[in-house]
Design an enzyme around this catalytic site. Sequence first.
Site, PDB file in Angstrom:
ATOM      1  N   SER A  29       1.051  -0.854   0.216  1.00 53.25           N
ATOM      2  CA  SER A  29      -0.119   0.175  -0.186  1.00 53.25           C
ATOM      3  C   SER A  29       0.998   1.520  -0.382  1.00 53.25           C
ATOM      4  O   SER A  29       0.124   2.321  -0.686  1.00 53.25           O
ATOM      5  CB  SER A  29      -0.505  -0.425   1.290  1.00 53.25           C
ATOM      6  OG  SER A  29      -2.105  -1.110   1.201  1.00 53.25           O
ATOM      7  N   GLY A  96      -5.643  -4.034  -8.072  1.00 56.53           N
ATOM      8  CA  GLY A  96      -6.303  -3.285  -7.175  1.00 56.53           C
ATOM      9  C   GLY A  96      -6.287  -1.640  -7.541  1.00 56.53           C
ATOM     10  O   GLY A  96      -6.682  -0.613  -7.939  1.00 56.53           O
ATOM     11  N   SER A 171     -12.354   2.056  -0.194  1.00 54.61           N
ATOM     12  CA  SER A 171     -12.001   3.201   0.786  1.00 54.61           C
ATOM     13  C   SER A 171     -10.823   3.395  -0.583  1.00 54.61           C
ATOM     14  O   SER A 171     -10.292   4.643  -1.100  1.00 54.61           O
ATOM     15  CB  SER A 171     -11.325   3.163   1.362  1.00 54.61           C
ATOM     16  OG  SER A 171     -10.160   2.254   0.750  1.00 54.61           O
ATOM     17  N   GLU A 314      -8.591  -7.127   5.276  1.00 56.36           N
ATOM     18  CA  GLU A 314      -8.025  -7.927   4.439  1.00 56.36           C
ATOM     19  C   GLU A 314      -7.267  -8.322   5.727  1.00 56.36           C
ATOM     20  O   GLU A 314      -6.674  -9.494   5.031  1.00 56.36           O
ATOM     21  CB  GLU A 314      -6.384  -6.400   4.021  1.00 56.36           C
ATOM     22  CG  GLU A 314      -6.091  -5.949   5.221  1.00 56.36           C
ATOM     23  CD  GLU A 314      -5.118  -4.559   4.325  1.00 56.36           C
ATOM     24  OE1 GLU A 314      -3.706  -4.313   4.323  1.00 56.36           O
ATOM     25  OE2 GLU A 314      -6.057  -3.470   3.789  1.00 56.36           O
ATOM     26  N   ARG A 386      -4.368 -13.389   0.126  1.00 56.60           N
ATOM     27  CA  ARG A 386      -4.747 -13.698   1.852  1.00 56.60           C
ATOM     28  C   ARG A 386      -5.753 -14.343   1.625  1.00 56.60           C
ATOM     29  O   ARG A 386      -4.973 -15.430   3.196  1.00 56.60           O
ATOM     30  CB  ARG A 386      -5.672 -12.125   1.473  1.00 56.60           C
ATOM     31  CG  ARG A 386      -4.703 -10.644   1.576  1.00 56.60           C
ATOM     32  CD  ARG A 386      -3.916 -10.745   2.756  1.00 56.60           C
ATOM     33  NE  ARG A 386      -3.884  -9.125   2.757  1.00 56.60           N
ATOM     34  CZ  ARG A 386      -2.350  -8.436   3.002  1.00 56.60           C
ATOM     35  NH1 ARG A 386      -1.573  -9.545   2.685  1.00 56.60           N
ATOM     36  NH2 ARG A 386      -2.307  -7.848   2.725  1.00 56.60           N
TER      37      ARG A 386
END
Length: 424
Positions: A29, A96, A171, A314, A386
């Site tokens: 991120s 994403g 988000s 997540e 994940r």
Amino acid sequence: MTTAPADPWPAPRASAPVDAVVSLPGSKSLTNRALVLAALAEGPSVVRRALRSRDTTLMAAALTALGSHVDTSGPDWAVTPGPFGGDVKVDCGLAGTVMRFVPPVAGLSTGSVAFDGDPHMRTRPIGEVLGALRHLGVAVEDEDRGALPFTVHGTGAMPGGTVVVDASASSQFISALLLAGARYDRGVDVRHDGKPVPSLPHIDMTVAMLREHGVEVDDSDANRWTVAPGPIRAVDHLIEPDLSNAAPFLALAAVSGGSVTVRDWPQETTQAGDALREILARMGCDVARVAEGLRVTGTGTLEGIDVDLHDVGELAPAVAALCALAGSPSHLRGIAHIRGHETDRLAALATELGALGSDVTEHPDGLEIRPAALHGGVFHTYADHRMAHAGVIVGAAIDGVLVENVATTAKTFPDFAAFWSGLL
């Protein structure tokens, strides 16, 4: 040369308490946000200790295709901004962040930018971002699908202004518009209208990084974020370890009754993975900050948990795996939005944990998990890193768990299988 793991991969069992200190790759991120801001900045900068994974190399390739240059040859990635132009293609893979963060940047190009990705990416939501870009002055061609593939026809400049989006699915819809907003003529005033925005720490991360680059951001009103127009200062970033990727390693301490320390755990962070400290403590682990980082010590038994994971969805796969091994019931709630992640994670977790004997009930926004005797079997991952983490956690406690496509972990952690096996 790295040998590819068998498929399905026999997840190693922890036959004794695991005692380990691990250094984890950098945050995906943070890396991908830093790359976008570096490509939009006034001058060259460096992203130090960048995560080298499929998602981040796709981001580097996308920004280089647009006209910046991202040198990924070393551990520190040098970024040189350049004029965005020319007709190009962007491969989103299963990222994403690439699918959502790059189109607002492509609006500043003088060319047409065609986006596509892996087959599953065509099911992930992007329509809100595309609609917002149209409203802000960009021509987008998607045949009214609101999904990949689509093409952004840039004009070299973006008028910007006020836009209303429903970010209840992700988000990233908000972050995508904020990251490029300072380069728009009038900046952006992004307003959310819908159910609560999930994963708010990720928006806080975006806002904090924008401010580090000298961008003026007003987030004082709930569900509204305003970015003032202006230059984006060139800033070198040092990327923190990926705290969400710490989940399976800290879980290993919990299920084995051992002790695992993750090096360089930040004192303060906007990463969602920091919530692991509280979650694991509530499940019965001893959690402590030590000189090296964060240490989790398990007792060999796990307590169930009733927790709202809306802001940290997540983490749900790893937490669900631990709950399936716990001695009391658990309820994970507030995570309907993770149905739109790499796969429908709620359905996938209910299916795969259930196939191994877990007593699990799928709800519209979560999972209810009750104690049950688990057994071995194939744990499918649905090309979701994940989900693979969940599989290896169960496999550390239960004999005979075979994780299908464990290589999907390369999305955020290259050579995960070899690293994991080395600890066991």
